[in-house]
Enzyme design. Structure first.
Site, PDB file in Angstrom:
ATOM      1  N   THR A   1       5.533  10.974  -2.406  1.00  0.00           N
ATOM      2  CA  THR A   1       7.147  11.053  -1.745  1.00  0.00           C
ATOM      3  C   THR A   1       7.265   9.216  -2.193  1.00  0.00           C
ATOM      4  OG1 THR A   1       5.818  10.314   0.423  1.00  0.00           O
ATOM      5  CG2 THR A   1       6.857  12.131   0.470  1.00  0.00           C
TER       6      THR A   1
ATOM      7  N   GLN B   1      10.647   8.671  -4.650  1.00  0.00           N
ATOM      8  CA  GLN B   1      11.744   7.774  -3.604  1.00  0.00           C
ATOM      9  C   GLN B   1      12.087   6.712  -5.347  1.00  0.00           C
ATOM     10  OE1 GLN B   1      13.715   8.110  -1.594  1.00  0.00           O
ATOM     11  NE2 GLN B   1      12.373   6.158  -0.263  1.00  0.00           N
TER      12      GLN B   1
ATOM     13  N   ARG C   1       0.852  -0.912  -0.543  1.00  0.00           N
ATOM     14  CA  ARG C   1      -0.028   0.116  -0.098  1.00  0.00           C
ATOM     15  C   ARG C   1       1.254   1.179  -0.024  1.00  0.00           C
ATOM     16  NH1 ARG C   1      -3.538   0.743   5.345  1.00  0.00           N
ATOM     17  NH2 ARG C   1      -5.790   2.654   3.621  1.00  0.00           N
TER      18      ARG C   1
ATOM     19  N   GLU D   1      14.518   1.909  -1.453  1.00  0.00           N
ATOM     20  CA  GLU D   1      16.105   1.316  -2.831  1.00  0.00           C
ATOM     21  C   GLU D   1      15.284   0.605  -3.314  1.00  0.00           C
ATOM     22  OE1 GLU D   1      18.918  -0.299   0.368  1.00  0.00           O
ATOM     23  OE2 GLU D   1      17.623  -0.020   2.037  1.00  0.00           O
TER      24      GLU D   1
HETATM   25 MO1  MOS Z   1      20.359   1.552   2.682  1.00  0.00          MO
HETATM   26  S1  MOS Z   1      21.730   1.167   1.669  1.00  0.00           S
HETATM   27  O1  MOS Z   1      19.845   0.532   3.805  1.00  0.00           O
HETATM   28  O2  MOS Z   1      20.730   2.922   3.492  1.00  0.00           O
END
Ligand code: MOS
Length: 763
Positions: free
Chosen positions: A660, A664, A654, A730
């Site tokens: 934001t 990211q 979700r 990430e």
């Molecule tokens: Mo991330 S590379 O776990 O800040």
């Protein structure tokens, strides 16, 4: 000595701006594209960063770093430097305060260590990498310290260093673990199945060293307020772990170390470990008994703070003629010095992405004399997906099956290595939506068949993957009789929207208008939040806030029952927080919590809560997924590459805040474009010295390198994750380099297996 006035923690608050954020037509705060609450203080310059605190009597420290990679300090002469105006002291291994070894980062969540290397800093004359700090010059001004640092004369007794990956990779060993997971996983017999496969690919993929290049260089301002009490403003993504590890080094209680990280100007993993600059800043302040600021130069960030390891990966895939995988092999070798232990998790995507009866993943590490490597945005998964998702594309061409169809054929129903069910996974849907919006079906299948003038045009696709982690954590929530609520957590705001989404969640959870809320963060003295890493922060804090809010409701229920009014029959089971008060869940009765508090004569009530242990991570295979679509144009005459279109179709649970969240993902993709096309940390293999330690010579993408990026989210809640959400810091970088390499193949017919894909590789 001056006494540092205890600075209030960073407080974020939503300031109503109807034009920008028309909240009135929102049905709730979760899912609303709220603008960042820290935005205005950043763009106006009001936000203060670690190197901007200036306690009275502040001195400036500058590092002197070694210029050899291995050997000893034969002599170090500081007399000329010391005679310079303004110089207060110069620390070397001879006179630095005695410090203990820090504990290495512990991923199990039990230990609080967070050092990337367990070397004692400046405690002996041994040099272990080129760039190791050998002296700290402390002076009245930064300029005086910088000049005096150039006058410190160091004589080295040099020894041969191990720096070349190619020369030493044959010495690689199997590490004890890969961030807590087994280094090798075997299912069936992959090599035999590969040899017997109808169609196979087997290739080696290489990626270089990379550095994070956060715009704010690492900086700290340290003040010892007593012999055993340290306050340090540090640009860190791990205040609590910094406090614990600094406590270890200086032999003081963790509770006596206050690490304050009000704002962090980018980190990407580079500020998750306690590096030597922070330790030496505190050591300098201890030695001179005055506040000291130590801010690394851009060049020194490269020398003192490690980045992403160089890596060599093999991916071998075997399949039936119809595209069913019969063998999947993914091995890799990465680097870590012998004073560190981080084996980057390149094989993690291969453990979870494809169904196959025969699989082998294995990781090795080779020890070189370099600065300790560390996490850099989706460490492992970013370069791991480059290898794996390039190989899948190669197999698709070998089979003449569309690469999306090949992935659909091999979509697993349970986790291929753990055997557990997926908590939530709709990757195939993400591919379908993405393909439609991108116009995937309109491309030609034949490589080098699309042109636009002098440009060759091609399209690529690759899977994005990152695990959904949650770590234990705590939070405190207070309700005040004036109608406000305060949430406290030792969280970090590095620009990703932490404060914003936590305010959104807390407002919804408390049933309060969001402008009544305050979020206090960025201080190790606050309740224990995990490191802002592993994309875990949002859900970890959300889970703790849920517990704390339940504790608050218990108190409100108790007060309301005792007050005996309309809520005399209220219980935990029949109540909820809504519309600024405690209500019966059936909606028949309710009272504002301000009324309940005022009647009870209380200024405030508060509750602290710990999130439940993240057992869901063991019961389910929990990950985020996505499809990265891109189009590239390659100049036929010069090999110049331009990324012309991008679409990411993501399956990340979700979405708490689409604005934001899209940011990211875009940030990750931009970093991935750099990884694929231009970034590379260059080591001189003769000396172990980084040759391009500047933004002029290490090429991060600039605006003209980045196309418009469309981001789609499935927005399907994960029923086993707090709020149904996953971290998304990430995953954006994963799959990007493979998508570009696959598009370059589509455009040119050339398969590039070594990053960065520079034009020389295409000519
Ligand atoms: Mo991330 S590379 O776990 O800040």
């Amino acid at each position: 000595m001056s006494v540092m006035q205890k600075v209030v923690t960073t407080v974020a608050r939503y300031m109503p701006d109807a034009a920008r954020d028309p909240l009135s037509d929102a049905s709730g705060y979760i899912g609303h594209p709220l603008s960042r609450v820290d935005g205005s203080v950043k763009v106006t310059g009001a936000a203060r960063f670690a190197a901007e605190y200036a306690p009275e009597d502040l001195l400036y420290a500058v590092l002197v770093c070694s210029t050899i990679a291995r050997g000893r300090i034969a002599g170090i002469d500081t007399t000329v430097a010391e005679a310079n105006p303004g110089v207060v002291s110069i620390l070397t291994h001879r006179n630095a305060p005695r410090m203990k070894r820090p504990s290495l980062f512990d991923v199990t969540g039990q230990g609080q260590g967070c050092a990337p290397s367990d070397l004692p800093v400046m405690q002996d004359d041994v040099i272990r990498w080129n760039g190791q700090p050998v002296a700290v010059v402390i002076a009245r001004t930064l300029e005086e310290a910088e000049f005096a640092a150039t006058l410190v004369a160091v004589n080295y007794a040099s020894e041969p260093a191990r720096v070349s990956f190619d020369e030493h990779k044959a010495d690689a060993i199997v590490p004890g673990d890969v961030i807590g997971e087994p280094p090798e996983v075997r299912v069936g017999d992959a090599e035999t199945a590969l040899a017997a496969a109808a169609v196979s690919v087997d290739a080696v993929y290489r990626t270089p060293w990379y550095n994070h290049n956060a715009i704010e260089p690492h900086a700290a301002t340290a003040v010892w307020t007593a012999d055993d009490r340290l306050t340090i403003f540090d640009s860190t993504q791990a205040t609590r772990r910094f406090a614990a590890t600094l406590g270890e080094v200086f032999d003081v209680k963790a509770a006596n170390v206050d690490v304050i990280a009000p704002f962090v100007g980018g980190a990407f993993g580079g500020k998750g470990g306690l590096w030597w600059n922070s330790v030496l800043c505190a050591a300098a302040a201890k030695a001179v008994k005055r506040p000291v600021r130590l801010s690394l130069s851009r060049e020194q960030v490269y020398r003192v703070v490690g980045g992403r390891t160089i890596a060599e990966q093999r991916v071998a895939l075997g399949a039936t003629q119809r595209g069913a995988l019969t063998a999947l092999i993914h091995t890799c070798t990465t680097v870590t010095p012998d004073h560190a232990r981080y084996a980057e998790q390149c094989t993690f995507p291969a453990r979870h992405l494809y169904a196959t009866e025969n699989l082998f993943v294995g990781q090795k590490i080779v020890h070189l004399d370099t600065v300790a490597n560390t996490w850099m945005r989706a460490p492992g998964e970013s370069i791991g997906t480059f290898a794996l998702e390039s190989a899948i594309d190669e197999l698709a061409y070998a089979l003449t099956i569309d690469p999306i169809e090949l992935r659909r054929i091999n979509e697993p129903t349970t986790d291929p290595t753990k055997g557990t069910p997926f908590s939530s996974r709709a990757l195939t849907d993400a591919y379908a939506r993405g393909a439609q919006q991108f116009g995937w079906g309109e491309r030609t299948l034949q490589p080098r068949s699309q042109r636009d003038g002098g440009w060759l045009v091609g399209q690529g696709v690759a899977t994005a993957y990152y695990p959904a982690y949650r770590f234990p954590g705590r939070a405190r929530v207070a309700l005040h009789a004036d109608g406000t609520a305060h949430v406290y957590a030792a969280a970090h705001e590095m620009g990703m929207g932490t404060a914003t989404v936590q305010l959104q969640h807390a407002a919804e959870r408390l049933g309060l208008p969001i402008d009544r809320l305050f979020f206090h963060y960025g201080d190790s003295a606050l309740p224990d939040s995990p490191i802002a890493g592993g994309s875990c922060q949002t859900v970890s804090i959300v889970a703790a806030v849920q517990t704390a809010v339940d504790g608050l409701r218990e108190q409100l229920v108790e007060l309301a029952r005792r007050q005996g009014g309309s809520l005399a029959a209220v219980t935990m089971a029949n109540s909820e927080l809504r519309s600024g008060g405690l209500c019966l869940a059936d909606g028949s009765q309710g009272e504002p919590f301000t009324t309940i508090l005022q009647r009870a004569g209380k200024e405030r009530i508060e509750a602290e809560g710990a999130a439940p242990m993240p057992m869901e991570m063991f019961k389910y295979s929990m990950g985020s997924y996505g499809a990265q679509f891109c189009e590239v144009r390659v100049r036929e005459d010069s090999g110049e590459i331009r990324v012309s279109r991008w679409l990411a179709s993501m399956d990340c649970g979700r979405i708490v805040n689409p604005k934001t969240a899209e940011s990211q993902i875009r940030g990750g993709i931009i970093m991935g474009i750099g990884m694929a096309l231009s970034e590379e940390t260059l080591y001189d293999t003769r000396t172990g010295r980084i040759m391009n330690p500047s933004l002029a010579e290490y090429h991060v993408p600039v605006n003209l390198d980045v196309p418009h990026i469309d981001v789609l989210f499935n927005d399907i809640p994960d029923p086993h994750s707090p709020l149904g959400a996953h971290g998304i810091g990430e995953i954006g970088i994963t799959g990007v380099a493979a998508s570009i390499a696959n598009a370059v193949y589509s455009a040119t017919g050339k398969r590039i297996r070594e990053l960065p894909i520079t034009l020389d590789k295409l000519l």
